[in-house]
Structure formats: structure tokens, C-alpha cells
Design an enzyme around this catalytic site. Structure first.
Site, PDB file in Angstrom:
ATOM      1  CG  ASN A  53      -6.749  -0.736   1.443  1.00  0.00           C
ATOM      2  OD1 ASN A  53      -6.013  -0.451   0.506  1.00  0.00           O
ATOM      3  ND2 ASN A  53      -6.282  -1.102   2.623  1.00  0.00           N
ATOM      4  CB  CYS A  96      -0.928   0.023   1.205  1.00  0.00           C
ATOM      5  SG  CYS A  96      -1.954  -1.436   1.333  1.00  0.00           S
ATOM      6  CG  HIS A 114      -3.103   3.472   2.117  1.00  0.00           C
ATOM      7  ND1 HIS A 114      -3.706   3.014   0.966  1.00  0.00           N
ATOM      8  CD2 HIS A 114      -3.105   2.425   2.993  1.00  0.00           C
ATOM      9  CE1 HIS A 114      -4.035   1.749   1.120  1.00  0.00           C
ATOM     10  NE2 HIS A 114      -3.699   1.367   2.340  1.00  0.00           N
TER      11      HIS A 114
HETATM   12  O1  UT7 Z   1      -3.750  -1.096   3.673  1.00  0.00           O
HETATM   13  C1  UT7 Z   1      -3.406  -1.823   4.816  1.00  0.00           C
HETATM   14  C2  UT7 Z   1      -4.250  -3.045   4.838  1.00  0.00           C
HETATM   15  N1  UT7 Z   1      -5.059  -3.348   5.926  1.00  0.00           N
HETATM   16  C3  UT7 Z   1      -5.633  -2.549   6.847  1.00  0.00           C
HETATM   17  O2  UT7 Z   1      -5.481  -1.371   6.938  1.00  0.00           O
HETATM   18  C4  UT7 Z   1      -6.547  -3.260   7.812  1.00  0.00           C
HETATM   19  C5  UT7 Z   1      -6.470  -2.765   9.228  1.00  0.00           C
HETATM   20  N2  UT7 Z   1      -7.470  -3.416  10.041  1.00  0.00           N
HETATM   21  C6  UT7 Z   1      -8.775  -3.114   9.995  1.00  0.00           C
HETATM   22  O3  UT7 Z   1      -9.182  -2.260   9.223  1.00  0.00           O
HETATM   23  C7  UT7 Z   1      -9.724  -3.802  10.948  1.00  0.00           C
HETATM   24  O4  UT7 Z   1      -8.969  -4.614  11.834  1.00  0.00           O
HETATM   25  C8  UT7 Z   1     -10.800  -4.685  10.256  1.00  0.00           C
HETATM   26  C9  UT7 Z   1     -11.790  -3.793   9.511  1.00  0.00           C
HETATM   27  C10 UT7 Z   1     -10.161  -5.652   9.279  1.00  0.00           C
HETATM   28  C11 UT7 Z   1     -11.570  -5.463  11.294  1.00  0.00           C
HETATM   29  O5  UT7 Z   1     -12.181  -4.565  12.212  1.00  0.00           O
HETATM   30  P1  UT7 Z   1     -12.008  -4.798  13.780  1.00  0.00           P
HETATM   31  O6  UT7 Z   1     -12.778  -3.732  14.451  1.00  0.00           O
HETATM   32  O7  UT7 Z   1     -10.533  -4.883  14.073  1.00  0.00           O
HETATM   33  O8  UT7 Z   1     -12.737  -6.168  13.984  1.00  0.00           O
HETATM   34  P2  UT7 Z   1     -12.161  -7.490  14.654  1.00  0.00           P
HETATM   35  O9  UT7 Z   1     -11.188  -8.169  13.762  1.00  0.00           O
HETATM   36  O10 UT7 Z   1     -11.756  -7.167  16.063  1.00  0.00           O
HETATM   37  O11 UT7 Z   1     -13.440  -8.386  14.732  1.00  0.00           O
HETATM   38  C12 UT7 Z   1     -14.538  -8.062  15.605  1.00  0.00           C
HETATM   39  C13 UT7 Z   1     -15.642  -9.048  15.341  1.00  0.00           C
HETATM   40  C14 UT7 Z   1     -15.173 -10.513  15.329  1.00  0.00           C
HETATM   41  O12 UT7 Z   1     -16.198 -11.310  15.874  1.00  0.00           O
HETATM   42  P3  UT7 Z   1     -16.113 -11.815  17.392  1.00  0.00           P
HETATM   43  O13 UT7 Z   1     -14.836 -12.618  17.482  1.00  0.00           O
HETATM   44  O14 UT7 Z   1     -16.075 -10.573  18.228  1.00  0.00           O
HETATM   45  O15 UT7 Z   1     -17.347 -12.622  17.556  1.00  0.00           O
HETATM   46  C15 UT7 Z   1     -15.057 -10.836  13.852  1.00  0.00           C
HETATM   47  O16 UT7 Z   1     -15.239 -12.193  13.565  1.00  0.00           O
HETATM   48  O17 UT7 Z   1     -16.199  -8.817  14.036  1.00  0.00           O
HETATM   49  C16 UT7 Z   1     -16.192 -10.023  13.287  1.00  0.00           C
HETATM   50  N3  UT7 Z   1     -16.028  -9.679  11.879  1.00  0.00           N
HETATM   51  C17 UT7 Z   1     -17.077  -9.345  11.113  1.00  0.00           C
HETATM   52  N4  UT7 Z   1     -18.382  -9.260  11.367  1.00  0.00           N
HETATM   53  C18 UT7 Z   1     -19.189  -8.878  10.357  1.00  0.00           C
HETATM   54  C19 UT7 Z   1     -14.882  -9.609  11.163  1.00  0.00           C
HETATM   55  N5  UT7 Z   1     -15.168  -9.231   9.886  1.00  0.00           N
HETATM   56  C20 UT7 Z   1     -16.523  -9.067   9.846  1.00  0.00           C
HETATM   57  C21 UT7 Z   1     -17.416  -8.691   8.831  1.00  0.00           C
HETATM   58  N6  UT7 Z   1     -18.718  -8.598   9.119  1.00  0.00           N
HETATM   59  N7  UT7 Z   1     -17.005  -8.385   7.580  1.00  0.00           N
END
Ligand code: UT7
Length: 336
Positions: free
Chosen positions: A293, A122, A263
Site C-alpha cells: 500500500n 490514500c 487504491h
Molecule cells: O490505505 C488505508 C490504510 N490501511 C488499510 O487499508 C488497513 C486496513 N486493515 C487491514 O488491512 C487489516 O486490518 C490488517 C492487515 C492490518 C490486519 O489484518 P486483520 O485480519 O484485521 O488482523 P487483526 O488485526 O485482527 O489481527 C489478528 C491477529 C492478532 O493476533 P491475536 O490477537 O489474534 O493473537 C494480531 O496480533 O494477527 C496478529 N497480527 C499479526 N500476526 C502476524 C497482526 N499483524 C500481524 C503480522 N503477522 N504482521
């Protein structure tokens, strides 16, 4: 062929920009029909409402890279055969050989240009801008096309909701050219990497590429694996640090710059940096709601939209900043 400049200091001017996105939209509701997710979850956690995806049967990274280059050439009035160098930042090239840069340079008739791909995920577009600018300042090239282009849909496992909802396909291009005024161009650049964190974001080709701690990650070989939480933690800290460093080293304040071109990773990451550094929202462009993204595509796409809207104002500095896989990060501050 790399053109040689007469000796003596020169500046670098952005002559024009271009960008491209595929026509096909993938909305949050489309994901909600395929996976256990919702428009509300995606919008709140990421700021994304829709993203664009290529038809991979006939299109790829080169399609978007070439379109952005053609549009930037047209916007700048520069002829393809004036280009000395074409750099394409990407991690989603159709083939590792030939490079996307070689293919599109050939396709547009840039017959005097050297061409290569650059891999900094990225951060790639900002790395490419800094590299192209430095080649001009060093007198090794006079006119350089820098492009960030990604076909993220070619490396996404659409059965995984934690990764697939984030990414889209896009490209952006800037044409850089030597300018007699040495004060025009990049006044500060920083590029960094921490390879010890590589496993937070990677595309394994073989089973042996996968580190033991990620063995249970369900994402298939050849697709992007991401530890979202780890990347998020890194990004929130690093993004603020990189922007702060650029202001400190140049002596500029947020009031002095026309734009901080970021970004587009997650609206929460952008907002966290903006709030901590007290930057006015009007100075940080956001289009993640429309395109998601797009990795190396995102900063170039934002730059083109800002450039065409007249928001990169002549005589006022602006900044580009990115972070990504590797792990990598980069900034580039410009006098226009
Ligand atoms: O360019 C660089 C590339 N990457 C990034 O910049 C990504 C950086 N990270 C992020 O943007 C965030 O970590 C995410 C958007 C990927 C995830 O958001 P989060 O607030 O960190 O969620 P999480 O991983 O802590 O997950 C919270 C909950 C989990 O469920 P439980 O374990 O609490 O029951 C996940 O399984 O949300 C669940 N979850 C979803 N639920 C609905 C994860 N993805 C999804 C989804 N829809 N798409």
C-alpha cells in the site's frame, strides 16, 4: 502562473503518465527475519508479497515525485514550461515548507506553474486528479501535472508488525490538458470526508495529538498509527459504496468501463467490493503483491502501468477510486 483559456467549454485529456518506485525490495521473508510474522500470514491477510523502500539517507518523497513527473512529461510529449499547475498529493513530504510540488516544479523547469501539495492520505491522487481537472474545465489552467507520491518508509515504525508490513514507497503522475472536445474528461467525481473517524489512521507529532483511547498504542511519535480493524470495517463498506455510487450516477455498468483503478490497500478489501458489485477480475488491476500500500502513490502507479499496457482504451470510460486517512474517499469517472 495560471494560464487563462479562451472562454468556452473544453474537455480534459490525459496526455501521458509516469511512475516511480525505489529499487530496494523488502520481502515478506525480510519481515519474518525482523518481526514475529510470516510470509503466509502477510500474503493471506493482505495479498502483499513485497514492497519497495527508499534509501532515506539520500532520497525522499520528492525523489519519487520528480521521477514520476519527468517520466509523465516524456510519455506525453508535454514540455515542463507548458505546465500551469503542479499538484502533489502526499502525507510524507520531506518538509511542510517548501512543498514537494514547488521543489519538483523547480527541478524540472516548470517555471510557469503554480504548485502546491494536497493532503488527503490514500485518497490524495484521486482528489488531485479531480482538482486539476476542475481547474482546467473552469479555464484557470490549460495543462496540469497531478502526482501522488509517498515515502511511507519515512513514517513507519518497523518494530510494529501490525502496520509496517502493509506499506511501501511509490509515485504516479498524470499530465492533464485542455481538449477542444468537451465530452472528453471527468464525467463524474465524488469526494468525501468524515473527520470524526480521524483517529483510525493518523501521524501524531506531539503527545497531545494522541487521543486518550489510543494512549496504549506503542507506535512512536512521527510514525503512522492505525487501527487496522477499524479502517478495514470502514473500507469494506465505503469502497463498495463509492464504486456503486459512481456507476449509478453515470448510468454505466461494469461492462462499460475498461478499468476500475483502485487504491491498493488490502486484497481482501478490493475483492470484497469486486465480488459484491460483480465486477470481472480483469477490470480491477492489482499490483499490491509487488508494491504494498503506497497511500497516495498507489492509484497513480496503477494508472501508469495500465496506461503503458494500453488498458486505458480510447473511447471507453474508466474509473479511479480510493479511500484513506482523514477519513477520506473519492471517485473519478473519465471519458477518454
Ligand atoms: O490505505 C488505508 C490504510 N490501511 C488499510 O487499508 C488497513 C486496513 N486493515 C487491514 O488491512 C487489516 O486490518 C490488517 C492487515 C492490518 C490486519 O489484518 P486483520 O485480519 O484485521 O488482523 P487483526 O488485526 O485482527 O489481527 C489478528 C491477529 C492478532 O493476533 P491475536 O490477537 O489474534 O493473537 C494480531 O496480533 O494477527 C496478529 N497480527 C499479526 N500476526 C502476524 C497482526 N499483524 C500481524 C503480522 N503477522 N504482521
Amino acid at each position: 502562473m495560471m494560464g487563462a483559456l479562451p472562454s468556452g467549454a473544453c474537455g480534459v485529456r490525459i496526455r501521458g503518465t509516469g511512475s516511480a518506485v525505489p529499487d530496494r525490495r523488502l520481502t515478506n521473508d525480510d519481515f519474518a527475519r525482523m518481526l514475529d510474522t510470516s510470509d503466509e500470514w502477510i500474503t493471506q491477510r493482505t495479498g502483499i508479497r513485497e514492497r519497495r523502500v527508499l534509501d532515506l539517507r539520500t532520497q525522499g518523497c520528492s525523489t519519487l515525485a520528480q521521477l514520476a513527473l519527468e517520466r509523465a512529461l516524456e510519455n506525453s510529449g508535454v514540455q515542463a514550461d507548458e505546465l500551469d499547475l503542479v499538484i502533489v498529493a502526499t502525507v510524507t513530504m520531506e518538509m511542510t515548507c517548501p512543498s514537494v510540488a514547488c521543489r519538483i516544479a523547480g527541478a524540472v523547469g516548470a517555471k510557469n506553474a503554480a504548485a502546491f501539495d494536497l493532503g488527503a492520505a490514500c485518497s490524495g491522487f484521486v482528489y488531485a486528479v479531480n482538482t486539476g481537472e476542475a481547474m482546467i474545465r473552469a479555464g484557470r489552467a490549460r495543462t496540469v501535472a497531478v502526482i501522488g507520491a509517498e515515502a511511507m518508509s519515512s513514517i513507519i515504525d518497523y518494530t510494529d508488525r501490525s502496520v509496517s508490513i502493509l506499506f511501501g514507497d511509490a509515485s504516479g503522475c498524470a499530465i492533464l490538458q485542455a481538449d477542444p472536445n468537451p465530452s472528453i474528461g471527468c464525467i463524474y467525481q465524488h469526494m468525501g470526508a468524515d473527520g470524526t473517524g480521524w483517529h483510525a489512521l493518523y501521524i501524531p507529532r506531539r503527545e497531545s495529538d494522541i487521543p486518550a483511547e489510543d494512549a496504549t498504542n506503542p507506535i512512536r511519535l512521527g510514525n503512522l498509527r492505525m487501527n487496522g480493524k477499524e479502517v478495514f470495517r470502514f473500507a469494506v463498506t465505503k469502497f463498495k459504496e463509492v464504486i456503486e455510487d459512481a456507476f449509478t450516477k453515470t448510468g454505466l455498468t461494469p461492462d462499460d468501463v475498461s478499468q476500475v483503478v483502485c487504491h491498493q490497500s488490502n486484497i481482501r478489501i478490493i475483492d470484497a467490493a469486486r465480488e459484491k458489485l460483480n465486477i470481472d477480475p480483469s477490470k480491477i488491476y492489482v499490483n499490491i503483491d509487488r508494491y504494498g500500500n503506497s497511500s497516495a502513490g498507489s492509484v497513480g502507479l496503477c494508472l501508469d502501468e495500465l496506461w503503458r499496457a494500453g488498458k486505458i482504451t480510447k473511447g471507453q470510460p474508466f474509473m479511479m477510486v480510493a479511500f484513506g486517512g482523514g477519513l477520506t474517499w473519492a471517485s473519478s469517472v473519465w471519458n477518454t
